[in-house]
Design a protein around this motif. Structure first.
Motif, short mmCIF file in Angstrom:
data_model
loop_
_atom_site.label_atom_id
_atom_site.label_comp_id
_atom_site.label_asym_id
_atom_site.label_seq_id
_atom_site.Cartn_x
_atom_site.Cartn_y
_atom_site.Cartn_z
N THR A 230 -7.45 -4.77 22.15
CA THR A 230 -7.68 -5.24 23.52
C THR A 230 -8.04 -6.71 23.52
O THR A 230 -7.56 -7.48 24.36
N TYR A 231 -8.85 -7.12 22.56
CA TYR A 231 -9.30 -8.51 22.53
C TYR A 231 -8.16 -9.48 22.22
O TYR A 231 -8.03 -10.51 22.88
N ILE A 232 -7.33 -9.14 21.24
CA ILE A 232 -6.27 -10.09 20.89
C ILE A 232 -5.22 -10.19 21.99
O ILE A 232 -4.46 -11.17 22.04
N GLN A 233 -5.15 -9.17 22.87
CA GLN A 233 -4.26 -9.29 24.02
C GLN A 233 -4.73 -10.37 24.98
O GLN A 233 -3.94 -10.90 25.77
N THR A 234 -6.03 -10.70 24.93
CA THR A 234 -6.57 -11.70 25.85
C THR A 234 -6.46 -13.11 25.29
O THR A 234 -6.67 -14.08 26.03
#
Length: 297
Positions: A230-234
Motif C-alpha cells: 500500500t505504501y509503495i503505491q503512494t
C-alpha cells in the motif's frame, strides 16, 4: 525414451525444447525489461531507450525508496501481516479440511458445513459490510484488520480437504488399531504426508497477503500503518511539491534523476524479491508427493 530415438524423435524433442524456451523468454523478458528500467536514468526511460540492459546506470529509484523510514516500517508491518496470516490460515485450513475429508457416516454434519463453505465462497458480504464489521470491532489502523478478514481461505480448505481424502485409508486404520486418536492421526499421518498440498496453500497465503495493497487503503487511515504494498503505491515523483515544500537544489537534482516510470519499476522489483527468496524453500514440495508409494493397495 524410445519415442525420441531416430531423426523424427530428435526433431520432435528439439521442437518441444524450442517451444519451452520461447515460452520462457516470453515470460522472462518483460520482467527483465522492468529490472533494466529500474536501474536506468530518467532521461533514458523517458526516451524509451531502455531495452534489456540499463542505460545510464543509476540506483536513484531504489535510494528514494530505501531512504524513507516509513518504507522500513511498512516492510516490517507486511512481514508481521504475512506471518500472522500464514499461521492463522494454516491453523484454520488443517482443522477444517480434516473433518470435511471424512465420509458422511464418520462426520454427519459434513454436507451442511460443506454447502455453507461453498455458499460463502460464491456469495460474500461485500466490501462495505466487511468494512463496517471491521470498524465496529475497533480494528481500523491495526494489523488485525488486514489479517482477520482473510482468516478462512475457502478455496485452500477445499484443496487440502481433497488431498486429505486421497490419503490411503490403510494408514489411518493402522494408526487407530495401534490406539491413536483423531488428533494423533492428524498430526502424525495426515500432515506429514500432505506437505505438498500444505506448502501450496502456504504459498497462496504468503503471496496473497504480501501483494495485497487494496485492504491497506480501506482499513488504514494513517500512512504510518500502511503495509508495504500500500505504501509503495503512494510513492511518486512530484517536483512541484518539492518546490512548494522549500526543497533545495540538491533535492531538485535528485528528483530529476527519477521518474514515476522507473520508480514504479523499482517498486515491482522490491515487491518481488521476498517472494523469490521464499519460493525456492517451498519448491521441493511441488515436485513430488509423499503419499505416492507410501502404501501398496
Amino acid at each position: 525414451m524410445k519415442q525420441f530415438t531416430g531423426f523424427k524423435g530428435r526433431t520432435g524433442l528439439a521442437l518441444i525444447y524450442t517451444i519451452i524456451v520461447l515460452l520462457a523468454l516470453i515470460c522472462l523478458l518483460p520482467l527483465w525489461n522492468i529490472v533494466a528500467i529500474s536501474f536506468s536514468s530518467n532521461q533514458a526511460v523517458t526516451a524509451n531507450a531502455v531495452g534489456l540492459w540499463p542505460v545510464d546506470f543509476t540506483t536513484a529509484p531504489y535510494q528514494k525508496i530505501m531512504a524513507d523510514t516509513q518504507f522500513w516500517r511498512s516492510f516490517g508491518l507486511s512481514v508481521l501481516r504475512v506471518g500472522l496470516t500464514l499461521v492463522l490460515n494454516m491453523f484454520v485450513i488443517i482443522l477444517m479440511a480434516y473433518p470435511l475429508s471424512k465420509s458422511k457416516k464418520q462426520f454427519k454434519g459434513r454436507n451442511f458445513y460443506m454447502n455453507l463453505l461453498i455458499f460463502a465462497m460464491l456469495f460474500n458480504g461485500g466490501m462495505i459490510p466487511t468494512y463496517l464489521v471491521v470498524k465496529n470491532l475497533d480494528l481500523l489502523n491495526t494489523v488485525w484488520a488486514l489479517v482477520l478478514p482473510a482468516a478462512v481461505p475457502i478455496f485452500s480448505i477445499i484443496l487440502v480437504m481433497n488431498f486429505f481424502a486421497g490419503v490411503p485409508k490403510a494408514l489411518e486404520e493402522a494408526a487407530v488399531i495401534d490406539g491413536a486418536n483423531q488428533f494423533t492421526v492428524l498430526l502424525r499421518i495426515f500432515i506429514p504426508v500432505s506437505l505438498p498440498s500444505l506448502a501450496t496453500v502456504a504459498l497462496f497465503s504468503i503471496v496473497g497477503s504480501w501483494n495485497d495493497f487494496f485492504n491497506g487503503l480501506i482499513y488504514m487511515t494513517k500512512v504510518s500503518e500502511y503495509p508495504l504494498m500500500t505504501y509503495i503505491q503512494t510513492l511518486s515523483v512530484d517536483i512541484a511539491d518539492i518546490i512548494k515544500s522549500g526543497g533545495n537544489a540538491q533535492d531538485l537534482a535528485n528528483a530529476t534523476e527519477v521518474s514515476n516510470r522507473n520508480l514504479n519499476a523499482a517498486k515491482i522489483v522490491v515487491a518481488v524479491i521476498p517472494l523469490l527468496l521464499i519460493y525456492p524453500a517451498l519448491q521441493k514440495y511441488f515436485i513430488t508427493g509423499i503419499v505416492v508409494g507410501s502404501v501398496k493397495e
